[in-house]
Scaffold this active site. Structure first.
Site, short mmCIF file in Angstrom:
data_model
loop_
_atom_site.label_atom_id
_atom_site.label_comp_id
_atom_site.label_asym_id
_atom_site.label_seq_id
_atom_site.Cartn_x
_atom_site.Cartn_y
_atom_site.Cartn_z
CG HIS A 184 -2.98 1.55 -2.62
ND1 HIS A 184 -1.95 1.20 -3.47
CD2 HIS A 184 -3.80 0.48 -2.56
CE1 HIS A 184 -2.16 -0.03 -3.90
NE2 HIS A 184 -3.26 -0.49 -3.36
CB CYS A 482 17.52 2.74 -4.58
SG CYS A 482 17.55 1.05 -3.96
#
Length: 557
Positions: A184, A482
């Site tokens: 995170h 990507c």
């Protein structure tokens, strides 16, 4: 330059004084309760509910990805299995503090054993446990240092509750001893464009108030830098500020060759910022955020609402949706097998979806319904495609829902090697450089000890990118990038030289890549790509490409 090495997030640099995050409080002692099981159970229940409420409140204030993360943390405190474990421990005579500690520790061990994405959630559980225990003790929870001037935050690791409330006007950089590229902390650092170096063994030696340079591009923290190094870093910071303030233009090379610059997004919440930073569309929209930390797949209606929000933000622009990429580091109880001995090579991505076609059909139904009536140019792609048959089956299913454009991710070497045959049965491809690098070099991309092997600069990886790019050129198919490699300003040039027709990245990287591409022509990019391909290793490839670009730019000056 000597210093402390880690995994850099982004390409920025920062200079500042260290502020060390206080370590967690000692674990509760394993001693019998004097209050009795009923009283301890009531205390534990109240503390769990209070922390869940606090996390949700923080999430509402933070919004965006941080809000979603904190809501997921709140759900952890309400997990029935975890609450049962707490209840069993207090029934055995333990204090509420010790019962919470033991129950969360057991869950942490389970998540850590899964590795990858779920392994990195173990730190989140540890943070929640600390907060509940602190509430029971009546003391403040571990948290961020209080500062009124800019600082470099140094910590063993950062929990979502902390990263969500960082004041990015004060925090110039983040350095952690633990964490990884999909933690995170990394996700939020990319989203906010903050300089970060994670998994920096030795960061614990940094002292409060010590001046450091944090260089994400080099994955390096330099303690007590000399004046010349500080001046060089400050010059890079000033250049980055000028670049961010420059007018936004479409991505293009110096000779006018268009190279659309797109955004990688993990939820609709980041759409507005991506548009502001100049994203010309979305090259990768990850749909996992709707599925993680849930007991069952979300409804078609819930998915449709999220897709519609995204499509409306990018009206008239290309938006590429990647259907659910479950398995390996993102296991789902209702979809993946927890007993796979090697999940990275197991039933993941398109394999998992074709084995549970109802989940894929629900996603496609939601995408088609959300796209109806919007001006966004919606395309859909499948993850982890390894065979021509998988590509054909997925594209046929996409068309059956009235969606005109189906494509595939090229993340497995077999798909790159057979790109001409894969692209013959689908409409476009997007190269996921993170996984392609991992599988090409047999190096887990979440394992810090193998960081030197996790480089898209390796000529073997670049050769596979070229294979796909060449196939796309022959067949007239779009082949984009990507993976996070697209956000490296120099590597972006090489990727275009290898045949990439668009680049998708974290939005904060757009400005630097836009400027880098504008310095070179297509011929320059091809020369730089050839130089990198001819090298023997990743470092040599990067150096050769840099020399080629510098020579080309100097020749036109």
């Amino acid at each position: 330059m000597a210093g402390i090495h880690g995994i850099g997030i982004g390409t920025g640099v920062a200079v500042g004084e260290v502020a060390v995050m206080a370590p967690p409080a000692p674990d509760p002692l394993d001693e019998p309760s004097t209050a009795g099981p009923s009283a301890e159970a009531a205390r534990a229940a109240e503390a769990l509910a209070a922390v869940a409420s606090e996390l949700r409140s923080r999430g509402e204030r933070a919004g965006g990805t941080a809000g979603e993360v904190l809501d997921a943390q709140a759900l952890m405190t309400e997990d029935p299995g975890l609450q049962d474990a707490v209840g069993a421990a207090v029934a055995d005579g333990k204090t509420a503090e010790r019962a919470v500690f033991e129950a969360f520790a057991a869950y942490q061990a389970m998540f850590a054993s899964l590795g990858g994405y779920q392994g990195e959630r173990a730190a989140d559980l540890g943070d929640v446990s600390q907060r509940v225990v602190a509430h029971l003790r009546g003391v403040p929870a571990p948290g961020l240092p209080e500062r009124e001037s800019p600082y470099v935050l140094v910590a063993k690791d950062l929990a979502p509750a902390d990263t969500a409330l960082l004041d990015y006007d004060l925090v110039v950089a983040i350095v952690t001893e633990e964490g990884g590229p999909s933690s995170h902390t990394a996700i939020l650092a990319r989203e906010h464009g903050v300089v970060a170096v994670l998994a920096a063994a030795g960061a614990g030696s940094l002292r409060e108030g010590q001046t450091v340079i944090v260089d994400a591009a080099a994955g390096l923290v330099v303690p007590d830098p000399d004046p010349a190094a500080v001046t060089a870093a400050e010059q890079r910071i000033a250049e980055a500020a000028d670049l961010a303030a420059a007018p936004v233009t479409p991505g293009a090379l110096a000779d006018g060759t268009a190279v659309p610059l797109l955004a990688n997004l993990g939820s609709p919440a980041g759409a507005a910022k991506a548009v502001e930073l100049g994203a010309e569309g979305v090259g990768l929209f990850r749909t996992e955020f709707m599925f993680l930390d849930t007991a069952k797949a979300p409804s078609v209606e819930a998915q449709q609402a999220a897709f519609r929000e995204l499509f409306e933000a990018f009206g008239g622009k290309r938006v590429v949706i990647r259907v659910l990429d479950a398995g390996a580091d993102k296991p789902l109880d209702f979809l993946t097998d927890a007993d796979e001995p090697n999940p990275a090579l197991g039933v993941r991505g398109i394999r998992s979806l074709l084995a549970h076609e109802e989940v894929l059909r629900a996603q496609l139904e939601a995408i088609a319904a959300a796209a109806d009536g919007t001006s966004a140019l919606v395309e859909v792609m499948a993850p982890m495609v390894a065979t021509v048959d998988e590509a054909a089956a997925f594209t046929t299913l996409v068309h059956s829902f009235g969606l005109p454009t189906g494509g595939v991710m090229i993340e497995v070497p077999s798909a790159a090697l057979l790109a001409d045959r894969v692209l013959a049965v689908t409409e476009f491809a997007s190269i996921g450089t993170n996984d392609l690098t991992q599988y090409t070099l047999a190096a887990d991309r979440l394992l810090g000890s193998l960081a030197r092997l996790q480089s898209t600069w390796h000529p073997a990886v670049l050769q596979l990118v070229k294979s796909a790019g060449d196939a796309g050129a022959r067949l007239g198919r779009h082949v984009g990038i990507c993976g996070e490699a697209a956000g490296d300003p120099l590597l972006a040039i090489v990727l275009v030289g290898l045949g990439a027709t668009s680049l998708s990245m974290s939005p904060p990287s757009l400005a630097a890549v836009r400027r880098s591409l504008a310095r070179v022509t297509l011929a320059d990019a091809k020369l730089a790509a050839a130089a990198a391909l001819a090298a023997t290793g990743a470092d040599e490839a990067e150096a050769a490409a840099r020399a080629s670009v510098d020579e080309a730019v100097a020749a036109r000056a």
